[in-house]
Design a protein around this motif. Structure first.
Motif, short mmCIF file in Angstrom:
data_model
loop_
_atom_site.label_atom_id
_atom_site.label_comp_id
_atom_site.label_asym_id
_atom_site.label_seq_id
_atom_site.Cartn_x
_atom_site.Cartn_y
_atom_site.Cartn_z
N SER A 1 41.23 50.00 30.99
CA SER A 1 40.85 49.40 32.28
C SER A 1 40.79 47.89 32.17
N VAL A 2 40.25 47.41 31.07
CA VAL A 2 40.16 45.96 30.85
C VAL A 2 41.56 45.36 30.72
N ILE A 3 42.46 46.05 30.03
CA ILE A 3 43.84 45.56 29.88
C ILE A 3 44.50 45.45 31.25
N ILE A 4 44.36 46.47 32.07
CA ILE A 4 44.96 46.44 33.41
C ILE A 4 44.36 45.32 34.25
N LEU A 5 43.04 45.17 34.19
CA LEU A 5 42.37 44.09 34.93
C LEU A 5 42.83 42.71 34.45
N THR A 6 42.97 42.57 33.13
CA THR A 6 43.45 41.32 32.56
C THR A 6 44.86 40.99 33.03
N MET A 7 45.74 41.98 33.00
CA MET A 7 47.12 41.76 33.43
C MET A 7 47.17 41.41 34.92
N LEU A 8 46.35 42.08 35.72
CA LEU A 8 46.32 41.80 37.16
C LEU A 8 45.82 40.38 37.44
N THR A 9 44.73 40.00 36.80
CA THR A 9 44.20 38.65 37.04
C THR A 9 45.14 37.58 36.50
N PHE A 10 45.82 37.87 35.39
CA PHE A 10 46.77 36.90 34.85
C PHE A 10 47.96 36.74 35.78
N ALA A 11 48.42 37.82 36.38
CA ALA A 11 49.53 37.74 37.34
C ALA A 11 49.13 36.89 38.54
N ILE A 12 47.93 37.10 39.04
CA ILE A 12 47.43 36.29 40.16
C ILE A 12 47.33 34.83 39.73
N PHE A 13 46.84 34.60 38.51
CA PHE A 13 46.71 33.24 37.98
C PHE A 13 48.08 32.55 37.92
N MET A 14 49.10 33.25 37.46
CA MET A 14 50.43 32.64 37.36
C MET A 14 50.98 32.25 38.72
N VAL A 15 50.79 33.11 39.71
CA VAL A 15 51.26 32.80 41.06
C VAL A 15 50.50 31.60 41.61
N LEU A 16 49.19 31.56 41.38
CA LEU A 16 48.39 30.42 41.85
C LEU A 16 48.81 29.12 41.16
N ILE A 17 49.08 29.18 39.87
CA ILE A 17 49.53 27.99 39.14
C ILE A 17 50.83 27.47 39.73
N GLN A 18 51.75 28.37 39.99
CA GLN A 18 53.04 27.95 40.56
C GLN A 18 52.83 27.31 41.93
N TRP A 19 51.94 27.89 42.74
CA TRP A 19 51.66 27.35 44.07
C TRP A 19 50.93 26.00 43.98
#
Length: 164
Positions: A18-36
């Motif tokens: 569950s932590v791995i999935i949450l980490t991957m999800l938050t990291f994906a959101i982080f990458m999109v935010l960084i690009q924006w």
């Protein structure tokens, strides 16, 4: 990830997964935010904002016992903490934030798939945990999938350049 959670008789899905999935999800959101955000502010400002936000979000989750250990930490430990913080969460994040718009969130997200593999290798090396055959098969599939995806992206880009 399913192969790495198979214990021989059933798929075991626990807190770690569950932590791995949450980490991957938050990291994906982080990458999109960084690009924006990179369209509006520079890498230093993005790094400062993201690290400050991370600090604010994580501090409430520290157990009370850790506050006592932090207060008792010696000067050498504080120096190590500050230097590693500057290098890991300062310099490396600033470089990441500067390069992210060039690479793009879609390309960087492919490498997120390597997280379970790296966690498995790290657990084996640092914690001495046993690596099962199903985890090795999962690791091979992850590496093959990431390699194939990166190869196909490069092939497509080469084709687009050639057609122009």
């Amino acid at each position: 990830m399913l192969l790495s959670t198979f214990d021989g008789s059933a798929i075991v899905f626990g807190t770690g997964e569950s932590v791995i999935i949450l980490t991957m999800l938050t990291f994906a959101i982080f990458m999109v935010l960084i690009q924006w955000m990179s369209k509006y502010i520079n890498a230093i400002q993005i790094t400062l904002l993201s690290n400050t936000f991370g600090l604010i979000v994580l501090v409430p989750f520290l157990p009370a016992a850790d506050y006592v250990r932090v207060a008792e930490a010696g000067l050498l430990m504080w120096l190590l903490l500050i230097i590693s913080g500057i290098i890991v969460h300062g310099l490396s994040n600033m470089i990441w934030n500067r390069e992210m718009p060039k690479v793009g969130a879609a390309n960087a997200s492919l490498l997120m798939n390597m997280e379970p593999f790296v966690a498995m290798v790290g657990a084996a090396m640092v914690l001495g945990s046993t690596v099962r055959v199903t985890e090795i098969i999962g690791a091979v599939l992850i590496i093959a999938g990431v390699t194939l995806s990166l190869y196909r992206k490069r092939q497509k880009q080469s084709k687009e350049i050639y057609e122009k």
